[in-house]
Scaffold this motif. Sequence first.
Motif, short mmCIF file in Angstrom:
data_model
loop_
_atom_site.label_atom_id
_atom_site.label_comp_id
_atom_site.label_asym_id
_atom_site.label_seq_id
_atom_site.Cartn_x
_atom_site.Cartn_y
_atom_site.Cartn_z
N UNK A 1 0.77 -1.21 0.13
CA UNK A 1 0.30 -0.41 0.23
C UNK A 1 0.70 1.39 -0.29
N UNK A 2 0.25 2.49 -0.34
CA UNK A 2 1.53 3.43 -0.47
C UNK A 2 0.11 4.51 -0.04
N UNK A 3 0.60 5.88 0.77
CA UNK A 3 0.33 6.69 1.58
C UNK A 3 1.41 7.66 1.52
N UNK A 4 1.00 9.49 1.86
CA UNK A 4 1.68 10.56 2.07
C UNK A 4 1.58 10.91 2.69
N UNK A 5 2.84 11.44 3.76
CA UNK A 5 3.03 12.44 5.09
C UNK A 5 3.96 13.42 4.76
N UNK A 6 3.68 13.48 5.27
CA UNK A 6 4.77 15.23 5.77
C UNK A 6 5.38 15.20 7.23
N UNK A 7 7.34 15.24 6.78
CA UNK A 7 8.08 14.97 7.79
C UNK A 7 8.28 16.61 7.87
N UNK A 8 8.49 16.64 9.41
CA UNK A 8 9.47 17.73 9.83
C UNK A 8 10.69 17.67 10.22
N UNK A 9 11.79 18.34 9.87
CA UNK A 9 13.82 17.77 10.03
C UNK A 9 13.37 18.74 11.74
N UNK A 10 13.81 17.81 12.89
CA UNK A 10 14.13 18.60 14.19
C UNK A 10 15.91 18.37 14.11
N UNK A 11 16.20 18.27 15.93
CA UNK A 11 17.37 17.91 16.59
C UNK A 11 16.37 16.72 17.24
N UNK A 12 17.24 15.40 16.32
CA UNK A 12 16.69 14.44 16.53
C UNK A 12 17.87 13.53 18.07
N UNK A 13 18.20 12.87 18.63
CA UNK A 13 19.18 12.61 19.36
C UNK A 13 19.23 10.78 19.42
N UNK A 14 20.37 10.55 18.74
CA UNK A 14 19.91 9.16 18.15
C UNK A 14 20.36 8.69 19.91
N UNK A 15 19.80 7.54 19.36
CA UNK A 15 20.07 5.93 20.43
C UNK A 15 20.34 5.43 19.91
#
Length: 498
Positions: free
Chosen positions: A209-223
């Motif tokens: 299945x396909x879908x559309x999403x919006x992603x906003x960049x942020x300061x991500x802390x890696x685990x």
Amino acid sequence: MRCTALAAVVLTLVSCGGDGNTTNWKDIGARCATPRTGIDPNTGQAYPDKQGKLDDEKTWLKAWTDDTYLWYGEVPAVDASQYTTATDYFAQLKTLAKTLSGNNKDRFHFWDTTAHWEQLSQSGVEAGYGVTWSLIAASPPRKVVAAYNEPGSPAAAQNVTRGVEVLTVDGVDVVNSTGQSNIDILNNGLFPQAVNQTHTFTLKDLDGSTRQVQLMSTNVTSTPVQNVHTIDTGASGKAGYMLFNDHLATAEKGLIDAVNQLKMNGGIDDLVIDMRYNGGGYLAIASELAYMIAGPSKIAGRFFERLTFNDKHPTVDPVTGDQISTTPFYSTSLGLSAPGGAALPTLGLPRVFVLTGSGTCSASESVLNGLAGIDVQVIQIGSTSCGKPYGFYPQDNCGITYFSIQFKGVNAKSFGDYADGFVPGATTAGSFAGCGVADDFTHALGDPAEARLAAALAYRTAPTCTGLSASSALVLGGASGEGRVIKSIWQQNRILRR
């Protein structure tokens, strides 16, 4: 190349003195065309920069390279006046030699802004969505899928999980688009360089299945350490699993917690460490991990890694000025993210299974090589590692931190010749038993049915690479292969602390 210039990396892919004197470069540093002013937040002291010229920065780079670069004698003659920035000049100051397989001998030469390097290396914080992409096919017809995501990230919130394929970015077709403007859109969307950037993606889930999403960049802390759990395999006992993605400072506490967790409730009989996407980082953390696997009896009288510098510096470290010594198996925490000086927990295992890929690099390879040096059996499942027995000290000058190969590492058996990587199951010197298994994007990492983990679990009871049920699943599952995981270049290295 700057380590955050990932768009440039993807563009290439998707577009089809003998006395040991080290005083010179130390004496002429911090003479800058654009000096920094104010207080360095990391030291609490004023920046050392003084007003200078671009030529001063180039002169420092040449002196630093001539004195500390491992292959200084192989650097071609370069006319510094032809380069309008210090970083462009730095890019030329490396060997052009090839390895036996035809790879560039030095494919690890890069730079970053000092501010960004310090932020990322110490805290694991970087602008993005919290998803690491893998390029299964880099030229049309391209294929870009999610390799893994970070807990609590924008990608996790939108269920951009392992195996999800990117079809379009801001309306541009990922699979077949050509032209520089389209490529720029793809790069900018996949790899945002700042926070608060919003991009629209068309995604294809594993069910088709396909879908559309919006992603906003942020300061991500890696685990860096994730998905630690125990798999009860019945007659063959319990196998522990951990996903270890980066040798960041924060990994110290994560690894300690993981080992303590695996020791609970009777412990484990075997350990599977998933480092297929671990490009390296701090060598000290690699040493801590190796000690926690092996335990005190195995390391008695032996070291984790010995460094060798260029022939100008046979006994003295050219950067620190200290006598060259070995990196021990650290048995107590170093205070990188856990309280310093505490005894590290140990598993005391005679063997370890390591899941590898082309992204398994440098400090990660040191874990394998260091354990082999003390006769802990390493069983390698996956594909050939990247091949980087080299490393460096990050060196700041005028707000840029430069990374230039300064040393090679060998284990307690004096082996370190793996510039073309460790090949699972190979019979050449320094290789490990194990099986070549393609990366399986149809299962979550840590799922016993995921191809590489399934092969490791099967190998525990029948040490053979034939008849693995996981192999046929790869053909039927769709998304499989090696791909290229795109990470910051500094995360593909062996880095020393001072």
